[in-house]
Design a protein around this motif. Structure first.
Motif, PDB file in Angstrom:
ATOM      1  N   CYS A   1      -3.466   1.217   4.411  1.00  0.00           N
ATOM      2  CA  CYS A   1      -2.146   0.668   4.136  1.00  0.00           C
ATOM      3  C   CYS A   1      -1.052   1.612   4.637  1.00  0.00           C
ATOM      4  O   CYS A   1      -0.969   2.768   4.203  1.00  0.00           O
ATOM      5  N   PHE A   2      -0.222   1.146   5.549  1.00  0.00           N
ATOM      6  CA  PHE A   2       0.955   1.875   6.033  1.00  0.00           C
ATOM      7  C   PHE A   2       2.181   1.126   5.528  1.00  0.00           C
ATOM      8  O   PHE A   2       2.698   0.219   6.186  1.00  0.00           O
TER       9      PHE A   2
ATOM     10  N   ARG B   1      -1.165 -10.260   4.247  1.00  0.00           N
ATOM     11  CA  ARG B   1      -0.582  -9.091   3.590  1.00  0.00           C
ATOM     12  C   ARG B   1       0.584  -8.515   4.393  1.00  0.00           C
ATOM     13  O   ARG B   1       0.970  -7.361   4.198  1.00  0.00           O
ATOM     14  N   CYS B   2       1.131  -9.296   5.325  1.00  0.00           N
ATOM     15  CA  CYS B   2       2.243  -8.837   6.164  1.00  0.00           C
ATOM     16  C   CYS B   2       3.412  -9.808   6.021  1.00  0.00           C
ATOM     17  O   CYS B   2       3.638 -10.653   6.904  1.00  0.00           O
TER      18      CYS B   2
ATOM     19  N   PRO C   1      -9.334  -3.042   1.497  1.00  0.00           N
ATOM     20  CA  PRO C   1      -9.072  -4.021   0.436  1.00  0.00           C
ATOM     21  C   PRO C   1      -7.736  -3.794  -0.248  1.00  0.00           C
ATOM     22  O   PRO C   1      -7.366  -2.660  -0.574  1.00  0.00           O
ATOM     23  N   MET C   2      -6.997  -4.869  -0.422  1.00  0.00           N
ATOM     24  CA  MET C   2      -5.715  -4.884  -1.138  1.00  0.00           C
ATOM     25  C   MET C   2      -4.618  -4.092  -0.445  1.00  0.00           C
ATOM     26  O   MET C   2      -3.596  -3.789  -1.056  1.00  0.00           O
ATOM     27  N   ALA C   3      -4.788  -3.762   0.834  1.00  0.00           N
ATOM     28  CA  ALA C   3      -3.737  -3.037   1.554  1.00  0.00           C
ATOM     29  C   ALA C   3      -2.577  -3.978   1.842  1.00  0.00           C
ATOM     30  O   ALA C   3      -2.769  -5.072   2.375  1.00  0.00           O
ATOM     31  N   GLU C   4      -1.355  -3.564   1.510  1.00  0.00           N
ATOM     32  CA  GLU C   4      -0.157  -4.367   1.760  1.00  0.00           C
ATOM     33  C   GLU C   4       0.696  -3.664   2.820  1.00  0.00           C
ATOM     34  O   GLU C   4       0.996  -2.484   2.703  1.00  0.00           O
ATOM     35  N   PHE C   5       1.085  -4.420   3.847  1.00  0.00           N
ATOM     36  CA  PHE C   5       1.938  -3.883   4.908  1.00  0.00           C
ATOM     37  C   PHE C   5       3.327  -4.494   4.733  1.00  0.00           C
ATOM     38  O   PHE C   5       3.731  -5.406   5.458  1.00  0.00           O
TER      39      PHE C   5
ATOM     40  N   ARG D   1      -6.450   7.756   8.169  1.00  0.00           N
ATOM     41  CA  ARG D   1      -6.045   8.197   6.831  1.00  0.00           C
ATOM     42  C   ARG D   1      -5.092   9.387   6.910  1.00  0.00           C
ATOM     43  O   ARG D   1      -4.138   9.483   6.130  1.00  0.00           O
ATOM     44  N   ASP D   2      -5.335  10.299   7.848  1.00  0.00           N
ATOM     45  CA  ASP D   2      -4.441  11.447   8.003  1.00  0.00           C
ATOM     46  C   ASP D   2      -3.056  11.000   8.466  1.00  0.00           C
ATOM     47  O   ASP D   2      -2.030  11.532   8.014  1.00  0.00           O
ATOM     48  N   ALA D   3      -3.009  10.030   9.392  1.00  0.00           N
ATOM     49  CA  ALA D   3      -1.716   9.547   9.894  1.00  0.00           C
ATOM     50  C   ALA D   3      -0.934   8.821   8.809  1.00  0.00           C
ATOM     51  O   ALA D   3       0.308   8.812   8.826  1.00  0.00           O
ATOM     52  N   MET D   4      -1.632   8.225   7.859  1.00  0.00           N
ATOM     53  CA  MET D   4      -0.971   7.478   6.788  1.00  0.00           C
ATOM     54  C   MET D   4      -0.058   8.374   5.957  1.00  0.00           C
ATOM     55  O   MET D   4       0.951   7.919   5.404  1.00  0.00           O
TER      56      MET D   4
END
Length: 417
Positions: A154-155, A199-200, A174-178, A124-127
Motif C-alpha cells: 500500500c502506497f 481500491r483506487c 490484502p486490504m491495501a488502499e491506494f 516494502r523499503d520504497a513504501m
C-alpha cells in the motif's frame, strides 16, 4: 561555478600567494583542500551527480565523504541497472535520515537477480518514503516464478505507480488502499486487476499489459475496467494470449469486442500459432471499432478479419498487422484519415497489394506468399520498405513523390533475401 553538458563544474581560483596546490596523501586518501571545505560545498558537488550509484560510491573516496550523500535533500531516488542488494542498502541509509520529501523512487533492475523475493523487499523499503511517483521495472528476461508473487504493498500518498514485472505474477497486498493514486501502469501476469481497481478511488489513467494471463481472466478484468470507464482513461491495453490457452471463434470475438468497448488509446493484441490436434485453428472474425485508439498493433496467428466496421478510425495514427489477414485492407486504409505509420506482414490470401493514402508518412509492407501486383499511391510518404515474394511477372505501380528513403526486396524463394 560553470554548467555544461548537464553537470556542474567547480573552478577554484589560485591562492593569493601563487603557491601551486600540493596533494598530501594521508590516512584515508584525503587532501588538505577537501578537509578544509565545508559540508555545504561538498553537498553541492554531490548534488551535481546525476547518477545515484555514483553518489553512493563517493563513500570510497575518504572518511570526509563517508555518509555525506545521505544528507542530500533528494527529490528523486533513481537506481538504473543497479544490483538489488546495492539499492536496498542505499534505501536503508536514506531511511535512517530521510529527506523532507521524495518525489520519485525509480528502480530498474538488471538481470539476473533473486526475484521476486528481492523485488518484494525493495517495494516494502520504497513504501517508507511514500514517494509521489513510484517506478519499478524488471527486464523481460525475468520469467514466471510459480513459487512466489510480486506483492504490491500500500502506497497511500503515491499518485503514480508503474510496475513492470516482466512475466512475474502481480498480486496486491490484502486490504491495501491506494487512496491518492491517479495513474497506474501494471505489466505482467496480473492475478486480479479488479481487486486493485476497487481500491483506487481516485484513479484516472490506467495502462495495463496482461502477460501469460488466460483469456477468461483477461475478459473478467476488462469487465471491471468497463464499469469504471466513465472516469477512467485507458492509455494502454496489451493482451498476449498464452500458448496453452486455445481460444475458439466465440471466445476470440467476445474478448476483442470487450477490448473495443474500452477503446484504449494504444491497443496491442497478440497470440501464438495455435493448433488443435496438429490442425490450424482458423478463426474468421469481425474487426471491431476502436474509436479512441491512436495506435493499434495486431499480431494474431490464424485470425482472418472478414468484416470491417462502417465507422472511420478518426484518431488512428499507427497501424501494425502481422500474422493475421484483413480481407479488404484498402478500404480499411481509406477509413483511417490520420494514419501516418502502416506496417503490414501480409497473410496467405494477399496476392495484390493496394495502398492509397493521403496521410501516410511511413510504410512497411512484407508479403511472404506469392504476390502478383503492387499499387501504392501515397503523396506525402517519407519512408518506404517493401519486401515481396514474386516472380518476374510482378506488376508494380508506385507513386510516392515526397519519399526520402526506399528499401525494396524481391525474392522467388519463401524467405526474403
Amino acid at each position: 561555478m560553470e554548467s555544461g553538458s548537464g553537470r556542474r563544474r567547480f573552478r577554484r581560483s589560485p591562492p593569493p600567494d601563487g603557491d601551486r596546490f600540493r596533494r598530501q596523501r594521508g590516512h584515508g586518501g584525503g587532501t588538505d583542500l577537501i578537509s578544509d571545505l565545508p559540508d555545504e560545498m561538498l553537498l553541492l558537488v554531490l548534488a551535481g551527480l546525476s547518477c545515484i550509484r555514483t553518489t553512493v560510491r563517493t563513500d570510497l573516496l575518504s572518511r570526509r565523504w563517508r555518509g555525506l550523500w545521505t544528507s542530500l535533500a533528494h527529490t528523486g531516488l533513481v537506481f538504473h541497472d543497479v544490483a538489488p542488494t546495492t539499492v536496498k542498502a542505499a534505501l536503508a541509509r536514506f531511511a535512517a535520515s530521510p529527506p523532507a520529501s521524495v518525489s520519485t523512487v525509480d528502480i530498474r533492475l538488471p538481470s539476473p537477480c533473486d526475484c521476486p523475493k528481492q523485488v518484494n523487499a525493495l517495494l516494502r523499503d520504497a513504501m517508507v518514503f511514500s514517494p509521489t511517483e513510484l517506478v519499478v521495472i524488471l527486464l523481460e528476461s525475468f520469467t514466471e516464478c510459480p513459487f512466489m508473487d510480486i506483492e504490491l504493498p500500500c502506497f497511500r500518498g503515491t499518485t503514480s505507480i508503474e510496475l513492470d514485472a516482466a512475466f512475474m505474477r502481480i498480486k496486491p497486498t490484502p486490504m491495501a488502499e491506494f487512496t491518492a493514486l491517479e495513474r497506474l501502469s501494471l505489466k505482467g501476469n496480473i492475478d486480479n486487476l479488479g481487486a486493485v481497481l476497487d481500491r483506487c478511488p481516485c484513479l484516472r489513467v490506467l495502462a495495463v499489459a496482461f502477460r501469460l494471463v488466460d483469456s477468461a481472466l483477461v475478459e473478467s478484468a476488462l469487465a471491471w475496467i468497463q464499469v469504471m470507464r466513465h472516469r477512467l482513461t485507458v492509455s494502454l491495453l496489451d493482451i498476449s494470449i498464452p500458448r496453452k490457452d486455445i481460444i475458439n471463434a466465440a471466445g476470440f470475438a467476445s474478448l476483442v469486442h470487450a477490448a473495443a468497448r474500452i477503446s484504449p488509446q494504444e491497443f496491442i493484441f497478440s497470440n501464438y500459432n495455435q493448433h488443435i490436434n496438429g490442425v490450424r485453428n482458423i478463426i474468421n472474425a469481425h474487426l471491431p471499432w476502436f474509436h479512441r485508439a491512436t495506435s493499434v498493433v495486431l499480431s494474431l496467428h490464424n485470425i482472418c478479419f472478414t468484416r470491417l466496421p462502417e465507422q472511420n478510425f478518426s484518431t488512428l495514427e499507427m497501424l501494425s498487422l502481422s500474422a493475421c489477414s484483413i480481407i479488404n485492407l484498402p478500404t480499411l486504409i481509406t477509413r483511417c484519415p490520420r494514419l501516418r505509420v502502416l506496417k503490414v506482414i501480409a497473410g496467405k490470401s494477399t496476392r495484390n497489394i493496394t495502398i492509397r493514402s493521403t496521410s501516410l508518412q511511413e510504410l512497411d509492407v512484407r508479403a511472404f506468399m506469392e504476390c502478383s501486383s503492387i499499387d501504392i499511391v501515397t503523396p506525402v510518404l517519407k519512408q518506404l520498405k517493401l519486401g515481396v515474394r514474386a516472380n518476374t511477372e510482378l506488376s508494380m505501380s508506385i507513386s510516392t513523390p515526397m519519399v526520402e528513403n526506399i528499401s525494396f526486396q524481391r525474392s522467388e524463394a519463401f524467405w526474403l533475401t
